[in-house]
Design a protein around this motif. Structure first.
Motif, short mmCIF file in Angstrom:
data_model
loop_
_atom_site.label_atom_id
_atom_site.label_comp_id
_atom_site.label_asym_id
_atom_site.label_seq_id
_atom_site.Cartn_x
_atom_site.Cartn_y
_atom_site.Cartn_z
N THR A 100 0.83 -1.21 0.00
CA THR A 100 0.00 0.00 0.00
C THR A 100 0.86 1.25 0.00
O THR A 100 0.60 2.22 -0.73
N LYS A 101 1.91 1.25 0.80
CA LYS A 101 2.82 2.39 0.87
C LYS A 101 3.50 2.63 -0.47
O LYS A 101 3.57 3.75 -0.97
N ALA A 103 1.03 3.82 -3.22
CA ALA A 103 0.69 5.24 -3.10
C ALA A 103 1.84 6.12 -3.59
O ALA A 103 1.61 7.16 -4.23
N GLU A 104 3.07 5.72 -3.30
CA GLU A 104 4.23 6.52 -3.70
C GLU A 104 4.36 6.60 -5.22
O GLU A 104 4.69 7.65 -5.77
N ASP A 119 1.91 5.58 -7.47
CA ASP A 119 0.60 5.60 -8.12
C ASP A 119 0.41 4.36 -9.00
O ASP A 119 0.04 4.45 -10.18
N GLN A 151 -1.35 0.41 -8.66
CA GLN A 151 -2.17 -0.46 -7.84
C GLN A 151 -1.34 -1.67 -7.38
O GLN A 151 -0.71 -2.35 -8.20
N ASP A 200 -5.16 5.06 -12.06
CA ASP A 200 -6.62 5.05 -11.88
C ASP A 200 -7.32 4.21 -12.94
O ASP A 200 -8.54 4.27 -13.08
#
Length: 319
Positions: A100-101, A104-105, A107, A109, A226
């Protein structure tokens, strides 16, 4: 072709052990000089080439192609069996905080990081143990793709010189791919990251570096965090074959208007995004809408089969 030809039987196959000829060692002497001229330190060159030898399987694998042709219908069940899906889900949950970390860093999935990890090396279990410098030197000497493998060899020497791995621990596939995500040396230098800040980019045993490097590769090649990768679709009868191919892009609404549907017959998603229509096998084979992330995965590996396997496993993680 080098003097290695004298070592082959009349059939041209390696049915007897290949021995390193003086020509190989003469060629290696030239590689050493080129490495020094490229700025590699003498001590690095000496250590890297200390136990150099011909790697017989590298030549054999590079020359012999499979004699049978898979289709996606037969390949995907082998590449993404249920046991691998189960294992991917368990490892996804186990490493979720780290994934998850990193996701997020960069972008990206996390499910795609895990899918790449699973397809490439069965989650780090199948990384191969060929001595990398010897494999690359062998393939450069053999001559079929000399310039490519010579360049990879020089990059491998730079990796050693930067202190990320010792020559004795520098293992990989017969073709030079290394670590749990199977980067070639040039990709390592461009995309590998020291995710945990310990001073080394360790793609063999450090999962933070493994996951971070995979995510960095995707991000640097235009990943859309996304969006998904694509989807298998059902084609209408009589669709113009000229519409197929990665060079042909249309909005999903345009494909919908042409009669393309989701595999269950339902309408395509009601979002506006570009997609291409690909059918990797014959006219009766599977068809996929390929989104921009499909192209990023093809940058990693140009095989449509690889892309579909990674995408399928990633999709199974969110069922």
């Amino acid at each position: 072709m080098k003097c290695r030809l004298a070592l082959l039987l009349f059939s041209g196959l390696l049915s007897a052990p290949l021995q390193a000829s003086p020509d190989f060692y003469a060629y290696v002497a030239g590689l050493k000089q080129q490495a020094l001229a490229a700025g590699i330190k003498p001590e690095t060159v000496a250590a890297a080439f200390a136990n150099i030898r011909v790697i017989e399987p590298a030549i054999k694998h590079d020359k012999n192609q499979p004699e049978f042709k898979l289709t996606l219908d037969s390949y995907i069940p082998r590449a993404v069996p249920q046991w691998k899906v189960n294992q991917a889900k368990a490892l996804y949950r186990q490493h979720l905080p780290l994934l998850t970390k990193i996701g997020a860093e960069y972008d990206v999935q996390p499910r795609f990081i895990v899918a790449l990890w699973g397809i490439e090396t069965n989650f780090g279990k199948l990384t191969s143990t060929y001595p990398l410098i010897s494999s690359l030197a062998t393939l450069a000497w053999d001559g079929r793709r000399e310039d490519f493998f010579k360049g990879q060899l020089l990059d491998a020497l730079r990796i050693i010189e930067q202190g990320h791995v010792t020559p004795s621990a520098f293992k990989g596939s017969w073709a030079g791919a290394m670590g749990q995500v199977q980067f070639m040396p040039s990709s390592f230098l461009k995309y590998a990251v020291d995710q945990d800040g310990d001073g080394k980019k360790d793609l063999w045993g450090n999962l933070a570096d493994v996951f971070g490097s995979a995510a960095n590769y995707l991000q640097q090649n235009g990943w859309h965090g996304d969006e998904t990768w694509g989807r298998q679709v059902k084609l209408p009868e009589g669709l113009d074959p000229a519409l197929l191919g990665l060079e042909q892009t249309r909005q999903l609404s345009a494909w919908q208007a042409l009669g393309v549907r989701q595999l269950d017959g339902s309408p395509l998603p009601g979002v506006e995004m570009q997609a291409s229509l690909v059918r990797p096998d014959d006219a009766k084979g599977r068809a996929y809408l390929a989104y921009p992330n499909y192209l990023v995965l093809r940058h990693w590996n140009r095989s449509h089969y690889f892309v579909v396997a990674v995408g399928t496993l990633a999709d199974r993680l969110v069922e």
